[in-house]
Design a protein around this motif. Structure first.
Motif, PDB file in Angstrom:
ATOM      1  N   VAL A 144      -0.593  -1.830  10.660  1.00 16.96           N
ATOM      2  CA  VAL A 144       0.183  -2.909  10.042  1.00 16.96           C
ATOM      3  C   VAL A 144       0.100  -2.751   8.436  1.00 16.96           C
ATOM      4  N   VAL A 145       1.121  -2.599   7.927  1.00 19.50           N
ATOM      5  CA  VAL A 145       1.259  -2.206   6.507  1.00 19.50           C
ATOM      6  C   VAL A 145       2.207  -3.070   5.898  1.00 19.50           C
ATOM      7  N   SER A 146       2.041  -3.133   4.402  1.00 21.36           N
ATOM      8  CA  SER A 146       3.007  -4.124   3.660  1.00 21.36           C
ATOM      9  C   SER A 146       4.337  -3.197   3.569  1.00 21.36           C
ATOM     10  N   PRO A 147       5.628  -3.950   3.216  1.00 19.82           N
ATOM     11  CA  PRO A 147       6.776  -3.110   3.196  1.00 19.82           C
ATOM     12  C   PRO A 147       6.829  -1.953   2.047  1.00 19.82           C
ATOM     13  N   GLY A 148       5.925  -2.323   1.019  1.00 18.50           N
ATOM     14  CA  GLY A 148       5.824  -1.155   0.090  1.00 18.50           C
ATOM     15  C   GLY A 148       5.118  -0.050   0.442  1.00 18.50           C
ATOM     16  N   THR A 149       3.919  -0.205   1.348  1.00 18.59           N
ATOM     17  CA  THR A 149       3.579   0.800   1.915  1.00 18.59           C
ATOM     18  C   THR A 149       4.437   1.629   2.783  1.00 18.59           C
ATOM     19  N   ALA A 150       5.118   0.930   3.620  1.00 21.55           N
ATOM     20  CA  ALA A 150       6.113   1.497   4.537  1.00 21.55           C
ATOM     21  C   ALA A 150       7.023   2.322   3.782  1.00 21.55           C
ATOM     22  N   GLU A 151       7.654   1.979   2.779  1.00 17.41           N
ATOM     23  CA  GLU A 151       8.707   2.521   1.955  1.00 17.41           C
ATOM     24  C   GLU A 151       8.039   3.780   1.137  1.00 17.41           C
ATOM     25  N   ALA A 152       6.880   4.021   0.961  1.00 17.25           N
ATOM     26  CA  ALA A 152       6.279   5.033   0.219  1.00 17.25           C
ATOM     27  C   ALA A 152       5.887   5.953   1.465  1.00 17.25           C
ATOM     28  N   ILE A 153       5.544   5.655   2.854  1.00 17.26           N
ATOM     29  CA  ILE A 153       5.493   6.465   3.775  1.00 17.26           C
ATOM     30  C   ILE A 153       6.915   7.120   4.043  1.00 17.26           C
ATOM     31  N   ALA A 154       7.685   6.455   3.994  1.00 19.01           N
ATOM     32  CA  ALA A 154       9.183   6.797   4.507  1.00 19.01           C
ATOM     33  C   ALA A 154       9.615   7.735   3.044  1.00 19.01           C
ATOM     34  N   ALA A 155       9.332   7.543   2.062  1.00 15.44           N
ATOM     35  CA  ALA A 155       9.629   8.108   0.911  1.00 15.44           C
ATOM     36  C   ALA A 155       8.978   9.717   0.845  1.00 15.44           C
ATOM     37  N   SER A 156       8.003   9.764   1.702  1.00 16.62           N
ATOM     38  CA  SER A 156       7.054  10.875   1.589  1.00 16.62           C
ATOM     39  C   SER A 156       7.971  12.019   2.240  1.00 16.62           C
ATOM     40  N   PHE A 200       0.105  10.362   7.244  1.00 16.08           N
ATOM     41  CA  PHE A 200       0.412   9.867   6.187  1.00 16.08           C
ATOM     42  C   PHE A 200      -1.055   9.767   5.474  1.00 16.08           C
ATOM     43  N   ALA A 201      -2.207  10.286   6.087  1.00 13.60           N
ATOM     44  CA  ALA A 201      -3.414  10.057   5.355  1.00 13.60           C
ATOM     45  C   ALA A 201      -3.385  10.538   3.945  1.00 13.60           C
ATOM     46  N   SER A 202      -2.845  11.595   3.745  1.00  4.94           N
ATOM     47  CA  SER A 202      -3.048  12.278   2.195  1.00  4.94           C
ATOM     48  C   SER A 202      -1.828  11.699   1.390  1.00  4.94           C
ATOM     49  N   THR A 203      -0.914  10.751   2.008  1.00  7.98           N
ATOM     50  CA  THR A 203      -0.085  10.099   0.905  1.00  7.98           C
ATOM     51  C   THR A 203      -0.571   9.067   0.102  1.00  7.98           C
ATOM     52  N   ASP A 204       0.095   9.362  -1.307  1.00 11.24           N
ATOM     53  CA  ASP A 204      -0.271   8.202  -1.950  1.00 11.24           C
ATOM     54  C   ASP A 204       0.249   7.058  -1.916  1.00 11.24           C
ATOM     55  N   LEU A 205      -0.328   6.007  -1.443  1.00 14.13           N
ATOM     56  CA  LEU A 205       0.285   4.594  -0.913  1.00 14.13           C
ATOM     57  C   LEU A 205      -0.166   3.427  -1.993  1.00 14.13           C
ATOM     58  N   PRO A 206       0.577   2.374  -1.920  1.00 16.08           N
ATOM     59  CA  PRO A 206       0.443   1.221  -2.896  1.00 16.08           C
ATOM     60  C   PRO A 206      -0.819   0.515  -2.376  1.00 16.08           C
ATOM     61  N   GLY A 207      -1.056   0.509  -0.866  1.00 13.26           N
ATOM     62  CA  GLY A 207      -2.382  -0.242  -0.449  1.00 13.26           C
ATOM     63  C   GLY A 207      -2.469   0.230   0.904  1.00 13.26           C
ATOM     64  N   PRO A 208      -3.531   0.220   1.331  1.00 13.51           N
ATOM     65  CA  PRO A 208      -3.916   0.609   2.718  1.00 13.51           C
ATOM     66  C   PRO A 208      -3.482  -0.411   3.655  1.00 13.51           C
ATOM     67  N   PRO A 209      -3.564   0.214   5.088  1.00 14.89           N
ATOM     68  CA  PRO A 209      -3.088  -0.820   6.177  1.00 14.89           C
ATOM     69  C   PRO A 209      -3.829  -2.064   6.077  1.00 14.89           C
ATOM     70  N   VAL A 210      -3.348  -2.989   6.381  1.00 13.26           N
ATOM     71  CA  VAL A 210      -4.280  -4.430   6.634  1.00 13.26           C
ATOM     72  C   VAL A 210      -5.053  -4.366   8.081  1.00 13.26           C
ATOM     73  N   ALA A 211      -4.432  -3.728   9.099  1.00 12.99           N
ATOM     74  CA  ALA A 211      -4.851  -3.607  10.237  1.00 12.99           C
ATOM     75  C   ALA A 211      -4.556  -2.564  10.971  1.00 12.99           C
ATOM     76  N   GLU A 212      -5.512  -2.006  11.704  1.00 11.60           N
ATOM     77  CA  GLU A 212      -5.066  -0.788  12.521  1.00 11.60           C
ATOM     78  C   GLU A 212      -5.534  -1.042  14.013  1.00 11.60           C
ATOM     79  N   TRP A 213      -4.409  -0.906  15.016  1.00 10.31           N
ATOM     80  CA  TRP A 213      -4.786  -1.035  16.486  1.00 10.31           C
ATOM     81  C   TRP A 213      -4.755   0.181  17.024  1.00 10.31           C
ATOM     82  N   VAL A 214      -5.888   0.491  17.880  1.00  9.55           N
ATOM     83  CA  VAL A 214      -5.985   1.530  18.907  1.00  9.55           C
ATOM     84  C   VAL A 214      -5.543   1.191  20.043  1.00  9.55           C
TER      85      VAL A 214
END
Length: 365
Positions: free
Chosen positions: A187-199, A143-157
């Motif tokens: 780790v993303v906000s609900p709004g960001t998760a919804e934007a990913i889901a709607a893409s 989803f890197a190219s998806t227009d999101l309302p906010g970036p992840p607040v944390a990313e775990w590898v």
């Protein structure tokens, strides 16, 4: 409520996120190739305050003091006897340590951590309701190219691909199935998760993820029972630092690793799928003997892999012959299984301390 509930074909899992979207094997192939995302529905616990890393270091199994901002690791909470109570994926952003755990363990983990604060400058919060957890394989998120309302607040590898500093791998390292394990979790906000889901990005369900986890021999808190010690699941590989300072359960970790052997061992089972029956986690694993069948372990996870077919993880007795053919019963159906060794019967005893003769024993020449 899952952010992906509006997707076509959505079938909910028991924990809320999608189990699948109508094609589990197709979703699994896309997920494995880094072309799909999976909503994991993990619990999210945060620890803030200037003492957070040194404090977590003192009460869990991993070396966390000095963890760099953005660096990922994982750690375990053990009881006094070295048995696993909690497990957490850890990433620190420079001011907050983010702990990701199984959904049902977030509240118990947060409560236990809060009870251990004493006078230290730390604050613990269960923030599972505030965030979603989205996973994928590979460096670049689909989803890197998806227009999101906010970036992840944390990313775990996930560090599972190799033995981490201070750790130890019991499984053979050559051709280890985790060598290409590249899981990342945002780790993303609900709004960001919804934007990913709607893409238009493809999505996979938890059935796809679970099969890939099993094939990579990747342990999870779902594989743990009341007797589990880390050695049995080869969890020293990524979640335990063997030369750090003391913590609860450390004596058992060191004693079993240096002088003894874990009483049980993890295996991957290749399951006979000719009857179209997949045993559920918790199913007894039975070995046939001349004197009758004998329970030798329990299935902890099962799934259908897009290349390997029906597979499972199980914890069995250390003394079980690795070549023994096993069976699992599902109602009136008998499912045969063959073992693929993860933790070998001889795991442990790395100090190679020579045995001393028993007192009173007569030495024969």
């Amino acid at each position: 409520m899952s952010a992906f509930a509006g997707r076509a074909g959505f079938v909910a899992s028991d924990s809320g996120p999608a189990a699948h979207f109508g094609n589990p094997l197709g979703e699994q192939r896309l997920l494995a190739r880094g072309r799909a995302v999976v909503e994991l529905g993990l619990g999210v616990v945060t620890v803030s305050g200037p003492d957070r890393l040194s404090w977590l270091n003192s009460i869990t199994s991993q070396q966390l003091t000095g963890l760099a901002a953005g660096a990922s690791t994982e750690t375990l909470v053990l009881d006094q006897s070295g048995r696993v109570e909690h497990a957490a994926r850890v990433v620190d952003d420079g001011s907050v340590a983010w702990l990701l755990t199984e959904p049902a363990d977030a509240a118990p983990l947060a409560a236990w951590l809060d009870s251990m604060r004493f006078m230290l400058r730390v604050e613990v919060a269960d923030r599972s309701a505030e965030f979603a957890t989205i996973g994928w394989f590979g460096e670049s998120a689909p989803f890197a190219s998806t227009d999101l309302p906010g970036p992840p607040v944390a990313e775990w590898v996930d560090p599972w691909a190799s033995v981490t500093p201070g750790g130890w791998g019991y499984a053979a390292q050559e051709a280890h199935p985790a060598s290409d394990w590249t899981l990342r979790i945002a780790v993303v906000s609900p709004g960001t998760a919804e934007a990913i889901a709607a893409s238009d990005e493809p999505a996979a369900g938890l059935l796809a993820y679970e099969a890939l986890r099993i094939a990579a021999w990747r342990p999870s808190l779902s594989d743990v029972d009341e007797r589990t010690i880390p050695h049995e699941l080869d969890w020293l590989r990524s979640a335990v630092h063997l030369s750090k300072g003391c913590y609860r359960g450390q004596e058992t970790v060191a004693k079993v690793h240096n002088l003894g052997h874990p009483p049980r061992r993890a295996v991957m089972l290749h399951l006979d799928g000719s009857d179209g029956v997949l045993p559920a986690p918790g199913t007894p694993v039975v070995s046939g003997e001349e004197s009758g069948e004998k329970e030798v372990g329990r299935l902890t996870a099962s799934g259908i892999h897009h290349e390997l077919g029906p597979i499972g993880l199980a914890v069995v007795k250390r003394s079980l012959d690795p070549t023994a053919t096993l069976v699992l019963r599902v109602d009136d159906v008998v499912v045969s299984a063959t073992q693929e060794v993860i933790v070998p019967p001889g795991a442990g005893a790395t100090a190679d301390v020579p045995r001393l003769p028993r007192l009173g024993a007569v030495r024969r020449s």
